[in-house]
Design an enzyme around this catalytic site. Sequence first.
Site, short mmCIF file in Angstrom:
data_model
loop_
_atom_site.label_atom_id
_atom_site.label_comp_id
_atom_site.label_asym_id
_atom_site.label_seq_id
_atom_site.Cartn_x
_atom_site.Cartn_y
_atom_site.Cartn_z
N GLU A 227 1.22 -1.33 0.27
CA GLU A 227 -0.32 -0.28 -0.03
C GLU A 227 0.66 1.19 -0.02
O GLU A 227 0.55 2.41 -0.26
CB GLU A 227 -1.17 -0.06 1.00
CG GLU A 227 -0.48 0.19 2.50
CD GLU A 227 -1.69 0.80 3.50
OE1 GLU A 227 -2.72 0.56 2.92
OE2 GLU A 227 -1.05 1.24 4.47
N ASP B 135 3.05 -5.68 12.64
CA ASP B 135 3.61 -7.30 11.64
C ASP B 135 4.95 -7.11 12.31
O ASP B 135 5.89 -6.45 11.16
CB ASP B 135 3.28 -5.84 10.20
CG ASP B 135 3.87 -6.28 8.98
OD1 ASP B 135 3.81 -8.12 9.26
OD2 ASP B 135 4.02 -6.10 7.85
#
Lengths: 330, 219
Positions: free
Chosen positions: B17, B129
């Site tokens: 992204e 993450d």
Amino acid sequence: MSRVVCLGIESTAHTFGVGVVDSEGRVLANVNRTYKPASGGIHPREASQHHAAVAAEVIREAFREAGVEPGDVDAVAFSIGPGMGPCLRTGATAARALSLRLGKPLVAVNHAVAHVEIGKLTTGCRSPVVLYVAGGNTLVTSLVEGRYRVLGETLDIAAGNCLDSFGITAGVGPMPAAEKLAEKGERIYELPYRVKGMDVSFSGLLTAAEKLLSEGAKPEDVALSLTETVYSMLTEVSERALAYLSREELLLVGGLARSKRLMQMLEIMCSDRGARLFRVPDEYAGDNGAMIAWTGLLHYLAGDVIKPEESRVRPRQRIDEVLIKWDNRG
Amino acid sequence: MESLEPVEGQVVKLGAEAVITAVNWSGYELILKRRVEKRYRRPEIDEAVRRSRTAHEAKVITRLRELKIPAPAILFLDLSSSSIYMQRIKGQELRSVLTTTPDEQLVNLAENLGRIVGRMHKGGVAHGDLTLANIIIDDRGRPWLVDFGLSVFTTELEDMAVDIHLLDRSLESTAPEKREQFMRGFLRGYEEEAGRGEARAMLSKISEIRSRGRYVERG
């Protein structure tokens, strides 16, 4: 090796289906009957009564369409789960009876695995990330080390359920009505866009859309805002999964694979990142018997047969519980 | 004369992204993280999503700086282009120094990282993450956490456990021979900050997550 034939019974929700396939990957029959409630959603017991009433006739019709004698069948497969208990039990009972009468082994098939496998068979993709979207399921999965791993899923309701419920509230009915309504929409309302990693959440979105309706917003505009948001979220998590696993194929399966707009968004995303999109053909998008038969055949050839006494349905079975022995490309 | 406008240099990282670019701003080395347009989304939705995520990430980093967590400082936020200008951490990703760092030093590093993550969790933030690619070891051997695009403000044990699970899985696939001693050191440091009970509860949550078979490694 000589040709192997498998009959499969699907009955996880509102569809009772019987498929017949052979080991050359040919679908010889795919006969499906869908229970349509007079109003509202599916009532599990009523659906299962419908399935019980049509079972014998659908099985006969499948044999006729396939042009095979009952004795030519090598295995009988059924969907063991996930799904609605009463519906699953009707299909399992029919499969057990057939298996005993024909003296052929019984094979249990996971419904989600079946959607993926029929997609792979009919599109010829090799090592895809799979987006499985339907009335009752929303899943991003891919084969990694012998199992379809859950990369992402819905944290609450399924994408199809969200759009169906909205359509019913708006008075147009379940999908594809909401998408049709959206075609006449002009304005986009900002709705909750909930993507968490590769997981999605739709219930807040549905509530917000229904609130807009009750406040007098034009149904067309709300439908447009809702479908655009839902499909954007699904496309985003698909892209994340492709990037995460460095894969170049995306496979779209499940009832919502029929959506033109979702398909279009996925096309754009895939082409922008140099990936290829595959979509299951319409006749295998919704729940169907052929997908159970095909996956049953794969299991049967891999030696996965079960005894009738171990064939209790598993309404909550997850896709990653199933060992995939026939494909080592993941 | 130095330009007052940032001068964009090389692309450092290309994510699903965002694009991360090296930037020189009046002599300072920065990075620019820009969430790129997605053509598949309608512009109204696309802009709202990118803007709110950029704002969220900035908010998380601000909170982390309050907690004294080593995360890159934000210099400038440009919501109109979904851009964050951040301090550039000079160093290497943990995954590329893991096998070359001497054992003793690695254990120190693991303990230090455990303290940092423990403090972050105690402060109500999960990274989301936490893989070896998102931990940078600077020139003085200190760990920094980067990329908070998936991070959440949370008090849920599950979110915290996923962080540690992801780190563990990431070690398993990158340097399995270092995994055990690294995780032992990490958990020692984590326990120091987060407390013994919390660390225990965390371990059982991690094995539960593992049994669900989710969160697979990159292929």
